[in-house]
Design an enzyme around this catalytic site. Structure first.
Site: not given
Ligand code: NAP
Ligand code: GCO
Length: 263
Positions: A144, A157
């Protein structure tokens, strides 16, 4: 180029019924991999399987909580029996809780660390022995911006994703000699359900202030899409990255390079 192909490989992407995990798994399927994913309940698995099917992908879904070591070990054994040995692991499952640190309970803090940091440790630990036996393996940890930066309300986080960056470097250090590459993929601000509250329109129809802030802070001047992560993920999963190890590839539209606009 043939060394970007994932033909014949089996990829496990955690928490991939939708969002970033789904986009990464779909791109890996397009590159030739067999897709296995897990999520925490059957409803999400069914939803995911239907979404993959719609894209012409025959995915394998398993109900499994990444924080439950016994369940993870049993699921990995079941995958090895039913699908085959996992060549590629993407530790994608993750949650965020946006709470000012002094108001956050230790229980909430622990839950974020448990899913976002202990989870990748537990799943990586479960797949590494078979990767060693097979003579190769790829582990991609979804990091992230918070692996590098802090901001108000995301202490747990940021602690977890900073830790995941170092777990990535340690897996690379410890298992590189077995031809296992462990790298991080660090998405910038991506439009998914996880960030939806930061993009909600205001009552008067204007942009959420955080939405405007991200547009101004990103040289690309937009939120990323899950598909922006597809190419970088395939690269890190393929033979094209066989000498890339312990690296964090940030896919952030330039955020980390930028000091920000003068107000
Ligand atoms: P999301 O839409 O919330 O999807 C996350 C997935 O992980 C959901 O299907 C969730 O299921 C599942 N999950 C949560 N807890 C779990 C557990 N204990 N065991 C198995 N599965 C579980 O998130 P996303 O935005 O696609 O993010 C995916 C990854 O990228 C995460 O690690 C997040 O931190 C990272 N990320 C996201 C962003 C962003 O901007 N969106 C940026 C940087 C990094 P539920 O629906 O039941 O919660
Ligand atoms: C926030 C965001 C993040 C992002 C992501 C950034 O509240 O600042 O949710 O932390 O999802 O991980 O890379």
């Amino acid at each position: 180029m043939s060394n970007f192909s994932l033909k014949g490989k089996i990829a496990l992407v955690t928490g991939a019924s939708y969002g970033i995990g789904f986009a990464i798994a779909s791109s890996m399927a397009e590159a030739g991999a067999t897709i296995v994913f897990n999520d925490i309940n059957n409803e999400l698995i069914e939803k995911g399987l239907a979404a993959y099917k719609e894209k012409g992908i025959q995915a394998h879904g398993y109900v499994c909580d990444v924080t439950n070591e016994e369940q993870v070990n049993a699921t990995v054994a079941q995958i090895e029996k039913e699908v085959g040995v996992i060549d590629i692991l993407v530790n994608n499952a993750g949650i965020i809780k946006r709470i000012p640190m002094t108001e956050m309970s230790a229980k909430d803090f622990r839950q974020v660390i448990d899913i976002d940091l202990n989870g990748p440790f537990i799943v990586a630990k479960a797949v590494i022995p078979a990767m060693i036996k097979k003579g190769h393996g790829k582990i991609i940890n979804i990091c992230s911006m918070m692996s590098e930066l802090g901001r108000e309300t995301v202490s747990a986080y940021a602690a977890a994703k900073g830790g995941l960056k170092m777990l990535t470097r340690n897996i690379a250090s410890e298992y590189g000699e077995y031809n296992i590459q462990c790298n991080g993929l660090g998405p910038g601000y991506i439009a998914t359900p996880q960030t939806a509250p930061l993009r909600e329109k205001q009552a008067d129809g204007s942009r959420h202030p955080f939405d405007s802030f991200i547009i101004a802070k990103t040289p690309a001047a937009r939120w990323g899409t899950p598909e922006d992560l597809a190419g970088p993920a395939v690269f890190l999963a393929s033979d094209a990255s066989n000498f890339v190890n312990g690296h964090i590839l940030y896919v952030d539209g330039g955020i980390l390079a930028y000091i920000g606009k003068q107000p």
